[in-house]
Design an enzyme around this catalytic site. Structure first.
Site, PDB file in Angstrom:
ATOM      1  N   HIS A 241       0.866  -1.174   0.000  1.00 48.13           N
ATOM      2  CA  HIS A 241       0.000   0.000   0.000  1.00 48.13           C
ATOM      3  C   HIS A 241       0.907   1.228   0.000  1.00 48.13           C
ATOM      4  CE1 HIS A 241       0.847   1.273   4.056  1.00 48.13           C
ATOM      5  NE2 HIS A 241      -0.171   2.115   4.085  1.00 48.13           N
ATOM      6  N   TYR A 272      -6.209   7.068   4.539  1.00 47.67           N
ATOM      7  CA  TYR A 272      -6.106   7.497   5.925  1.00 47.67           C
ATOM      8  C   TYR A 272      -5.108   8.655   6.010  1.00 47.67           C
ATOM      9  CZ  TYR A 272      -1.894   4.541   5.980  1.00 47.67           C
ATOM     10  OH  TYR A 272      -0.679   3.978   5.701  1.00 47.67           O
ATOM     11  N   ASP A 555     -20.736 -26.993  20.045  1.00 42.90           N
ATOM     12  CA  ASP A 555     -21.962 -27.735  20.347  1.00 42.90           C
ATOM     13  C   ASP A 555     -22.257 -28.575  19.118  1.00 42.90           C
ATOM     14  OD1 ASP A 555     -22.963 -25.583  18.681  1.00 42.90           O
ATOM     15  OD2 ASP A 555     -24.971 -26.065  19.415  1.00 42.90           O
TER      16      ASP A 555
END
Length: 830
Positions: A241, A272, A555
């Protein structure tokens, strides 16, 4: 960009033997060593191929922005812990905290983004993050460089900010050494592993052989290369990036703080921003992914700046540069004083890779970013110590199915996750590629009925069937609008109601089928399960598997097929995790054989009040309730197909799960389908599957239950047989049963017709979040919108009035007695 400076390698001559060798002295390796030292571990050796502590990996160049909010509770908790440790404990060389709590802004460039930020604000409330939705004017007050005429608002988190990762690593290393718990060595590349008897015996390095009891791979972008040396797979791909640093801005002249402005995301352009005193750093993902082969990454000695940094590619930054100037006009005309292509790790699903590999004693801590680094290290330390304190199924190394280790798949999914890193992603949104990786033997029949397929663990599974659209003329289903209508069809509700009224066939082929066989099989399974497994041949047992803290690891059902042979049946996606759990605890004396039979057998669910009539017509057996009781299994012949039928149902109706060898799957479907036509049988998809189970109050592992909850708080205490003798988790379960419950899983229904939820929304009492939604769906039969949530006992009484916040709107809900549908089990026992 962290300063590229080398710390002194403070270590004595190379140690030749250690209890644990940690490979990688970045944020994950250092944090794991630090937390193991706090747990009392000694005799650790932490090595890195680069100089300490700016070693040249992703930690060394990461810009340090920390945004804690995440749809995943696990990831959010890891981030919260990281912030707390960096801010409250770890120190830079000048004594300042290793975290600057500047806050964060996620700005909304579009109305769609603003709407989604309301959802993210809900996540923050669910997971106890102090946050707020801001107006453009409020954004300007926090960062006057933002042109707020370009945005609709922002999401603000108070305790987000800027991490000083390299300094944090150095401080953790110093504390490890101060406790005489371990030594750190730089300039020590790994050349291989010594493995025998399925266990790691030594780590081979350029400085010599290190004998060890265990080893931990925290190599970051080099993870796949290290995995190859050990004969395992770490399915991640490094991606580049872009990150730039501007020249000083006049508007910030004389800035006294590195980050007076909040860190900021401009997610509509995948960017950002962070203040760097009088400069700004801008990062971008707004370009086609640049994938890197881990084997081709240079060594620290050969790299120009550092191995995790490549030359800047301006063409990839053009769109982001224009967007940055539009949002922050002060950046216009400013030169870049630094610009890099920096590498980070991306996985197929965006989560880290944590846990023990297929090689005993060889652990993995990979694909972890700075945001989660300290928390991931703490969790790895607890795993190594045998006592994890929180659920990590999303990051479990065992979650991957075989096709998810194929290099082409890893690259394709890593690239797509890069593209979508800041996208608005609907929880039901489906990947577009790769698809049709795994198909059931009757897949063509599903396609012929216009199945709308969702992907799960590589399988194509029908969510609803277009051919069932005429059912909407028979069954009334309320339409949805907006977000909740995406990736949904009213046909799901019609299929649900048709199953309740008549019966349906369900694709259960992806179910995980595990055979446990041998002289020690009964003893082993009775040790693993909370319920009593010493039952007659032909009996089906629903049970939990718990860890030593009484947390629910799984479960599932266990069926006794012979005195020394059992079938363990669990979900398709979670199957590899549960299979690994069983194998990790199996005796090594040859008395137990565990075989994954998932691909060898197909499965079909036949559920609904007319299921008995359909099965009776299709098979040669007496399927009356007297001859074929609930929770039993029998071998039957269905048409020409030898099959195993289990009288159980996840729909809360009379019915069977039917298993047969996969080569019989198409014939099995056709026989049942033909027999069902005169009884109004429909093909039903995963949408109905989930809404049926929620009406009946059946738990979903990974959502309603996990290792953070015990069977008593989950409403599954009836599966625990403390009196049967010793079993895994028994002591903790005894304590849990004796102690007052702190919270319990509750059923809630919306009071108004407009109430709805999708999952993970905050549940509020007196305006404050007291829990979050674990499962949500429409109860088409009971005509109510249903959610489940763990609630503190004072709010868990039936009739308690609470609220659920959905995209910023608070809806009234009421705690209801469960199950909502057929509470006396009359349908199941018919």
């Amino acid at each position: 960009m962290q300063p590229v400076e080398s710390y002194i390698n403070y270590s004595s001559p190379m140690i030749q033997k250690a209890r644990l060798v940690i490979i990688g002295a970045g944020i994950v390796g250092a944090s794991t060593a630090y937390h193991l030292a706090q747990l009392g571990w000694r005799d650790m050796l932490i090595i890195d191929q680069g100089p300490l502590f700016c070693t040249g990996g992703s930690t060394s160049h990461a810009p340090g922005l920390v945004f804690q909010t995440n749809a995943s509770r696990t990831m959010c908790e890891l981030a919260k812990y990281t912030v707390d440790l960096f801010h409250d404990v770890l120190r830079q060389p000048d004594g300042q905290p290793c975290f600057r709590m500047a806050g964060s802004l996620e700005v909304a460039y579009t109305r769609e983004r603003l709407h989604d930020l309301k959802r993210r604000h809900g996540y923050a409330q669910s997971y106890s993050l102090e946050s707020a939705l801001l107006t453009p004017a409020e954004v300007h007050a926090r960062n006057p460089l933002v042109d707020v005429s370009k945005i609709h608002g922002a999401f603000y988190v108070v305790r987000d900010g800027l991490a000083k990762a390299v300094d944090a690593v150095a401080d953790m290393a110093a504390q490890v050494r101060a406790l005489q718990a371990g030594e750190f060595y730089g300039n020590t590349p790994v050349t291989g592993f010594e493995i025998s008897g399925g266990r790691v015996r030594a780590v081979l390095t350029a400085q010599g052989r290190i004998e060890c009891e265990q080893a931990l791979i925290c190599g970051g972008i080099w993870g796949p290369k290290l995995a190859r040396m050990a004969g395992i797979s770490i399915p991640l791909t490094p991606c580049e990036h872009l990150l730039v640093k501007t020249e000083p801005l006049p508007e910030l002249a004389g800035a006294a703080h590195e980050a007076a402005h909040p860190v900021m995301r401009h997610q509509d352009f995948a960017m950002y921003f962070r203040q760097d005193f009088d400069c700004y750093q801008v990062g971008s993902y707004k370009h086609e992914p640049i994938l890197v082969d881990a084997e081709a990454i240079k060594s620290p000695a050969d790299a120009k700046l550092m191995p995790s940094v490549h030359d800047f590619t301006p063409a990839h930054f053009a769109v982001a540069h224009a967007a940055a100037i539009e949002l922050m006009p002060a950046l216009r005309g400013r030169k870049f004083t630094a610009a890099i292509n920096g590498m980070f790790s991306f996985t197929a699903d965006g989560f880290p890779v944590l846990g023990e590999s297929a090689v005993a004693g060889l652990w993995v801590g990979e694909a972890v970013w700075i945001t989660h680094g300290a928390g991931a290290g703490k969790l790895l330390a607890e795993l190594l110590d045998g006592n994890p304190s929180m659920d990590l199924h999303e990051a479990d190394i065992n979650r991957f199915h075989p096709h998810q280790h194929v290099p082409a798949y890893v690259r394709a999914r890593g690239a797509q996750n890069y593209r979508e890193v800041y996208d608005v992603i609907h929880p039901q949104q489906q990947m577009q590629f790769p698809r049709e990786v795994r198909l059931s033997p009757y897949h063509a029949r599903l396609v012929a009925q216009q199945a709308v397929m969702f992907a799960a663990a590589g399988w194509e599974r029908p969510q609803w069937f277009g051919s069932n659209a005429p059912l909407l003329q028979e069954f009334a289903v309320r339409e949805r609008t907006g977000w909740e209508a995406q990736h949904w069809s009213p046909i799901q509700g019609a299929e649900h109601l048709a199953v309740r009224a008549r019966c349906g066939l369900f694709d259960l082929h992806p179910f995980t089928k595990i055979e446990v066989r041998g002289a020690g099989a009964l003893t082993f399974l009775n040790h693993m399960a909370t319920n009593q497994i010493d039952v007659p041949v032909g009996k089906v047992v629903y049970t939990c598997l718990c860890n030593g803290r009484a947390g629910i690891v799984a479960d599932l059902t266990i069926t006794r097929l012979a005195p020394d042979c059992f079938w363990v049946l669990t979900g398709g996606s979670s199957g590899p995790i549960h299979l690994a759990w069983l194998r990790a605890h199996a005796p090594r004396d040859g008395s137990v054989t565990i075989t994954d039979e998932t691909s060898a057998y197909t499965a079909i669910g036949l559920w609904g009040p007319r299921a008995r009539a359909v099965l009776a017509q299709a098979c040669d057996a007496d399927v009356s309730s007297r001859a074929f009781p609930y929770f039993t299994a029998q071998h039957v012949t269905i048409g020409m197909t030898p099959a195993l039928a289990l009288r159980i149902s996840y729909a809360g109706e009379l019915g069977w799960e039917i298993y047969a060898r996969s080569e019989y799957g198409l014939a099995l479907w056709d026989t049942l389908w033909q027999a069902g036509q005169q009884h109004g049988c429909v093909a039903a998809g995963g949408g109905a599957f989930d809404s049926l189970r929620l009406e009946k109050g059946y738990r979903l592992w990974g959502a309603d239950i996990d290792i953070d909850h015990d069977p008593y708080s989950a409403g599954l205490g009836w599966t625990v047989r403390l009196q049967k003798g010793e079993f895994l988790g028994r002591a903790a379960l005894q304590q849990a049963k004796a102690a007052p419950l702190a919270s319990k899983l509750c059923c809630l229904t919306f009071d108004g017709a407009d109430g709805i939820a999708m999952g993970k929304e905050p549940v509020l009492a007196n305006g404050k979040a007291i829990g979050y939604v674990t499962s949500a769906n429409t109860g088409y039969s009971v005509q109510r919108e249903i959610v489940y949530a763990y609630l503190p006992l004072q709010f868990a009484q039936v009739g308690s009035a609470l609220q659920v916040e959905y995209f910023g709107v608070r809806h009234s809900v009421t705690v209801a007695a469960e199950p909502l549908y057929d509470p006396q089990n009359l349908k199941m026992l018919a």
